[in-house]
Scaffold this motif. Structure first.
Motif, PDB file in Angstrom:
ATOM      1  N   ILE A  29      41.089  32.735  36.091  1.00  0.00           N
ATOM      2  CA  ILE A  29      42.374  32.930  35.421  1.00  0.00           C
ATOM      3  C   ILE A  29      42.273  32.640  33.917  1.00  0.00           C
ATOM      4  CG2 ILE A  29      43.420  30.654  35.767  1.00  0.00           C
ATOM      5  CD1 ILE A  29      45.966  32.190  36.641  1.00  0.00           C
ATOM      6  N   GLN A  30      41.445  31.673  33.558  1.00  0.00           N
ATOM      7  CA  GLN A  30      41.281  31.333  32.145  1.00  0.00           C
ATOM      8  C   GLN A  30      40.679  32.488  31.342  1.00  0.00           C
ATOM      9  OE1 GLN A  30      38.900  27.811  32.817  1.00  0.00           O
ATOM     10  NE2 GLN A  30      40.601  26.469  32.287  1.00  0.00           N
ATOM     11  N   SER A  31      39.977  33.381  32.003  1.00  0.00           N
ATOM     12  CA  SER A  31      39.314  34.493  31.312  1.00  0.00           C
ATOM     13  C   SER A  31      40.215  35.709  31.134  1.00  0.00           C
ATOM     14  CB  SER A  31      38.058  34.909  32.087  1.00  0.00           C
ATOM     15  OG  SER A  31      38.413  35.588  33.292  1.00  0.00           O
ATOM     16  N   MET A  32      41.426  35.659  31.665  1.00  0.00           N
ATOM     17  CA  MET A  32      42.279  36.855  31.680  1.00  0.00           C
ATOM     18  C   MET A  32      43.028  37.042  30.359  1.00  0.00           C
ATOM     19  SD  MET A  32      41.466  38.044  34.552  1.00  0.00           S
ATOM     20  CE  MET A  32      42.504  39.463  34.379  1.00  0.00           C
ATOM     21  N   GLU A  64      50.775  42.582  36.014  1.00  0.00           N
ATOM     22  CA  GLU A  64      49.982  43.818  35.961  1.00  0.00           C
ATOM     23  C   GLU A  64      48.522  43.533  35.614  1.00  0.00           C
ATOM     24  OE1 GLU A  64      52.015  46.581  33.370  1.00  0.00           O
ATOM     25  OE2 GLU A  64      53.928  46.150  34.346  1.00  0.00           O
ATOM     26  N   GLY A  65      48.317  42.739  34.537  1.00  0.00           N
ATOM     27  CA  GLY A  65      46.957  42.470  34.087  1.00  0.00           C
ATOM     28  C   GLY A  65      46.147  41.672  35.098  1.00  0.00           C
ATOM     29  N   PHE A  66      46.596  40.461  35.392  1.00  0.00           N
ATOM     30  CA  PHE A  66      45.856  39.607  36.312  1.00  0.00           C
ATOM     31  C   PHE A  66      45.898  40.139  37.733  1.00  0.00           C
ATOM     32  CE2 PHE A  66      45.800  35.599  38.977  1.00  0.00           C
ATOM     33  CZ  PHE A  66      44.430  35.483  38.970  1.00  0.00           C
ATOM     34  N   ARG A  67      47.080  40.376  38.248  1.00  0.00           N
ATOM     35  CA  ARG A  67      47.179  40.808  39.653  1.00  0.00           C
ATOM     36  C   ARG A  67      46.588  42.190  39.902  1.00  0.00           C
ATOM     37  NH1 ARG A  67      53.064  38.819  41.765  1.00  0.00           N
ATOM     38  NH2 ARG A  67      52.587  36.602  41.886  1.00  0.00           N
ATOM     39  N   GLY A  68      46.479  42.997  38.861  1.00  0.00           N
ATOM     40  CA  GLY A  68      45.895  44.329  39.017  1.00  0.00           C
ATOM     41  C   GLY A  68      44.404  44.381  38.727  1.00  0.00           C
ATOM     42  N   PRO A  70      40.197  43.367  39.086  1.00  0.00           N
ATOM     43  CA  PRO A  70      39.192  43.031  40.101  1.00  0.00           C
ATOM     44  C   PRO A  70      39.012  41.517  40.236  1.00  0.00           C
ATOM     45  CG  PRO A  70      38.344  44.700  38.595  1.00  0.00           C
ATOM     46  CD  PRO A  70      39.657  44.230  38.038  1.00  0.00           C
ATOM     47  N   GLU A  71      39.205  40.771  39.133  1.00  0.00           N
ATOM     48  CA  GLU A  71      39.070  39.318  39.175  1.00  0.00           C
ATOM     49  C   GLU A  71      40.097  38.682  40.106  1.00  0.00           C
ATOM     50  OE1 GLU A  71      37.427  40.686  35.223  1.00  0.00           O
ATOM     51  OE2 GLU A  71      39.188  41.165  36.426  1.00  0.00           O
ATOM     52  N   TYR A  72      41.279  39.325  40.227  1.00  0.00           N
ATOM     53  CA  TYR A  72      42.297  38.784  41.128  1.00  0.00           C
ATOM     54  C   TYR A  72      41.797  38.787  42.575  1.00  0.00           C
ATOM     55  CZ  TYR A  72      46.645  38.090  43.656  1.00  0.00           C
ATOM     56  OH  TYR A  72      47.607  37.606  44.496  1.00  0.00           O
ATOM     57  N   GLN A  73      40.993  39.759  42.931  1.00  0.00           N
ATOM     58  CA  GLN A  73      40.457  39.803  44.291  1.00  0.00           C
ATOM     59  C   GLN A  73      39.539  38.609  44.544  1.00  0.00           C
ATOM     60  OE1 GLN A  73      41.902  41.890  46.357  1.00  0.00           O
ATOM     61  NE2 GLN A  73      43.013  42.567  44.536  1.00  0.00           N
ATOM     62  N   GLN A  74      38.805  38.173  43.522  1.00  0.00           N
ATOM     63  CA  GLN A  74      37.972  36.976  43.649  1.00  0.00           C
ATOM     64  C   GLN A  74      38.858  35.736  43.794  1.00  0.00           C
ATOM     65  OE1 GLN A  74      35.826  37.116  39.977  1.00  0.00           O
ATOM     66  NE2 GLN A  74      34.337  38.605  40.724  1.00  0.00           N
ATOM     67  N   TRP A  75      39.919  35.649  42.967  1.00  0.00           N
ATOM     68  CA  TRP A  75      40.887  34.556  43.030  1.00  0.00           C
ATOM     69  C   TRP A  75      41.464  34.465  44.441  1.00  0.00           C
ATOM     70  CZ3 TRP A  75      43.225  30.926  39.728  1.00  0.00           C
ATOM     71  CH2 TRP A  75      44.497  30.474  40.083  1.00  0.00           C
ATOM     72  N   ARG A  76      41.881  35.609  44.936  1.00  0.00           N
ATOM     73  CA  ARG A  76      42.483  35.693  46.265  1.00  0.00           C
ATOM     74  C   ARG A  76      41.515  35.207  47.345  1.00  0.00           C
ATOM     75  NH1 ARG A  76      44.894  41.293  48.349  1.00  0.00           N
ATOM     76  NH2 ARG A  76      43.367  41.026  49.961  1.00  0.00           N
TER      77      ARG A  76
END
Length: 100
Positions: A29-32, A64-68, A70-76
């Protein structure tokens, strides 16, 4: 500036594992783009409850940015299996107490 607040309830016996996974996930999240800062706080009265506070430049940076991303899939994958029930996330704007 937008404040995202998520009240998290962690499955029994999983708090330590959640905190370990969160330490890894916070790098994501810090990288977003649009991320400002975050805090994770544990409840004193119920050690399975946490408050996640994330400050974003805009609502869209989160929704939109974070939840959309590919990194969000890792978070999830790192965090979502700990939640019971799945948290509700709300967004807030300052109205008092903070200089505009």
């Amino acid at each position: 500036m937008i404040l995202e607040i998520a009240l998290l309830t962690i499955r029994p016996g999983e708090a330590a594992a959640f905190e370990t996974a969160f330490r890894e996930a916070q790098r994501i999240i810090q990288s977003m783009p649009g991320y400002i800062r975050h805090e994770l706080q544990r409840c004193l009265e119920d050690d399975r409850r946490y408050a996640l506070l994330v400050w974003w430049e805009t609502l869209e940076a989160h929704t939109e940015g974070f939840r959309g991303s590919p990194e969000y899939q890792q978070w999830r994958a790192l965090l979502h299996h700990f939640y019971d029930p799945f948290p509700t996330v709300k967004h807030f704007v300052p109205v008092a107490g903070v200089p505009a």
